[in-house]
Design an enzyme around this catalytic site. Sequence first.
Site, PDB file in Angstrom:
ATOM      1  N   HIS A 198       7.636  -0.848  13.283  1.00  0.00           N
ATOM      2  CA  HIS A 198       6.810  -1.767  12.311  1.00  0.00           C
ATOM      3  C   HIS A 198       7.337  -3.034  12.206  1.00  0.00           C
ATOM      4  O   HIS A 198       8.227  -3.499  12.521  1.00  0.00           O
ATOM      5  CB  HIS A 198       6.475  -0.891  11.145  1.00  0.00           C
ATOM      6  CG  HIS A 198       5.062  -1.053  10.478  1.00  0.00           C
ATOM      7  ND1 HIS A 198       4.123  -1.326  11.179  1.00  0.00           N
ATOM      8  CD2 HIS A 198       4.847  -1.426   9.068  1.00  0.00           C
ATOM      9  CE1 HIS A 198       3.154  -1.544  10.178  1.00  0.00           C
ATOM     10  NE2 HIS A 198       3.644  -1.714   8.983  1.00  0.00           N
TER      11      HIS A 198
ATOM     12  N   ASP B 187       0.807  -1.325  -0.052  1.00  0.00           N
ATOM     13  CA  ASP B 187       0.095  -0.041   0.088  1.00  0.00           C
ATOM     14  C   ASP B 187       0.899   1.273   0.150  1.00  0.00           C
ATOM     15  O   ASP B 187       0.345   2.333  -0.357  1.00  0.00           O
ATOM     16  CB  ASP B 187      -0.953   0.001   1.188  1.00  0.00           C
ATOM     17  CG  ASP B 187      -0.479  -0.191   2.525  1.00  0.00           C
ATOM     18  OD1 ASP B 187       0.708  -0.734   2.594  1.00  0.00           O
ATOM     19  OD2 ASP B 187      -0.971   0.215   3.597  1.00  0.00           O
ATOM     20  N   HIS B 188       2.080   1.169   0.311  1.00  0.00           N
ATOM     21  CA  HIS B 188       2.715   2.312   0.399  1.00  0.00           C
ATOM     22  C   HIS B 188       3.986   2.568  -0.815  1.00  0.00           C
ATOM     23  O   HIS B 188       4.618   3.584  -0.844  1.00  0.00           O
ATOM     24  CB  HIS B 188       3.769   2.282   1.886  1.00  0.00           C
ATOM     25  CG  HIS B 188       3.256   2.478   2.665  1.00  0.00           C
ATOM     26  ND1 HIS B 188       3.251   3.752   3.610  1.00  0.00           N
ATOM     27  CD2 HIS B 188       2.278   1.734   3.582  1.00  0.00           C
ATOM     28  CE1 HIS B 188       2.304   3.465   4.758  1.00  0.00           C
ATOM     29  NE2 HIS B 188       1.635   2.407   4.755  1.00  0.00           N
TER      30      HIS B 188
ATOM     31  N   HIS C  47      -3.295   7.312   7.221  1.00  0.00           N
ATOM     32  CA  HIS C  47      -3.227   5.839   7.301  1.00  0.00           C
ATOM     33  C   HIS C  47      -4.343   5.105   7.958  1.00  0.00           C
ATOM     34  O   HIS C  47      -4.453   4.314   8.614  1.00  0.00           O
ATOM     35  CB  HIS C  47      -1.991   5.361   7.838  1.00  0.00           C
ATOM     36  CG  HIS C  47      -1.599   3.750   7.328  1.00  0.00           C
ATOM     37  ND1 HIS C  47      -2.089   2.670   8.017  1.00  0.00           N
ATOM     38  CD2 HIS C  47      -0.987   3.510   6.243  1.00  0.00           C
ATOM     39  CE1 HIS C  47      -1.590   1.623   7.343  1.00  0.00           C
ATOM     40  NE2 HIS C  47      -1.050   2.207   6.331  1.00  0.00           N
TER      41      HIS C  47
END
Lengths: 311, 311
Positions: free
Chosen positions: B137, B64-65, B266
């Site tokens: 993360h 998604d990034h 986000h």
Amino acid sequence: MRVVFLGVGGGVPSLPRALPALAVTLDGRILLWDCGEGTQMQLQKAGLSLQRITEIYISHIHGDHVLGLPGLLSSMTLLRRSKPLVIFGPQPVKTLVDVTLQLTQVEPEFELETHEVKAGIVFRHDNYAMEALRAIHSVPSLSFILRIADAPGHFNPSKAGRLGVPQGPLWKQLQQGQPVRTPKGRTVTPGEVLGPPQKGVVVAYSGDSAPNPDFAVAAHAASLLIHDATFAQIHATKAAEYLHSTAAQAAEIAKQAEAKQLALVHISPRYQSTQQHLEEAQAIVARTIAPNDLDAVEIRSRLPAHAASES
Amino acid sequence: MRVVFLGVGGGVPSLPRALPALAVTLDGRILLWDCGEGTQMQLQKAGLSLQRITEIYISHIHGDHVLGLPGLLSSMTLLRRSKPLVIFGPQPVKTLVDVTLQLTQVEPEFELETHEVKAGIVFRHDNYAMEALRAIHSVPSLSFILRIADAPGHFNPSKAGRLGVPQGPLWKQLQQGQPVRTPKGRTVTPGEVLGPPQKGVVVAYSGDSAPNPDFAVAAHAASLLIHDATFAQIHATKAAEYLHSTAAQAAEIAKQAEAKQLALVHISPRYQSTQQHLEEAQAIVARTIAPNDLDAVEIRSRLPAHAASES
């Protein structure tokens, strides 16, 4: 059956036109032809669940046709898809899928098969088959022909009941086209309980291609022929140089194919309007459309002449 | 200087929220933070030319990034970009870029550098620097701090002329903060011809991250702190499990950083509205916003107290 034009642009996306993707809805399934960047968003806008997609057919490995695939698979995975999915396309579609999933650490829990194919029937389901054909383009590219078989008419259960046919194996026999004898001894023929048979349908998608006589033959009598029309006549030399088609060339192919309707896609972002494309193609095939993103065409099976009188 | 929120969603795109990407416009340049699928379309909607992008900073290699990157580079190439471009991100950003370009046969004619970075100052330009910081993360991830240096005030040429300073090297000396003597023998100080000095600005972007005290320190006094706020409080356990932050945790970090404004990004597609996020964060930091896609925040250098009286 519906064809939804998810993105009718080509090359570079533009505000009016998303990158190439077509959805075919059929028997509760969704088939995708091509999957440009943004296809998963276009599916949402069209109200089509990505989890209903059963097969994805990629015409060729140029970015505008395939770069929506990794994100689509990533979203399917995040949304915990369990249904199998199968992808078809020319080399190197499998490498692209495998490498991008691996690098972005996506591990689908559903069964995912990616097949690199060349030509021929690449997939069969109950009443349809997908045929791939070599297209004429700068990299290995495919056109696709979707053939939906002739199907028996719809079974009418209340009529069967009134004629004394009990629910169960006798219904199945009638649905398969065989006459049956009721418990009271009456013979009931399929024609008494089935609607008119549905004629087969062909929908054809050229992918990116210079005019290809083989495609016209394979797409014969298509209900809908969807063709690369990247350029208008004014840029015919560019069409030849980059192995694309002009709108008029697309129409010539549709005419050779005796297609019932032509849709022009893969419009270059250089064109604000498709008016010129449309005029040039309609001079050759009157039933030509230049759909916008998210437009849909409904395709109904037509009745053969002998059945039309029955209904 | 503007920050444009190109996509404020996370994970899976939704109709209201595109995938992560932020554009910073600065001195005629555009910097991108993250590049989710569809970023090139969002840039078009925001009226930002992709050819003005000079640097792209990727926080981590989750789809998604980053999956908008191959398509963006493909479009830059098709549009015949000639200006250099540099990409920064954690491993394996270079492999992802190289492999997707190679498989889709994109050969940029512009100078393209991709650097895999860990932490520290990753890029310096005239009056700004980009610092990367390890985020917390599930894969190697970065937060980014954009530091714009203190700058002298604007030079006023007509004032200099009136004071008898001829155009040329003496102007340059004044602009560099040195007093000069005019041909007629008068001493002119920089304060006479320069506007108020512009104070440095910090803009910080967490990327995907659990609450990280180091980020609060690095982002001290940020004019705008942009933070992962994937979840509202009701899903705090999910935030912990997936190493994201809640809106309240984002606000706690902004409070520790003494940031002047907090933007929540986000947002998980499970939320129709960001009302809950906003309330929970505003209870901690009043100046919190939950921007929509394509919203922009203007950031002006503020005057230090001693200079404010001059103007």
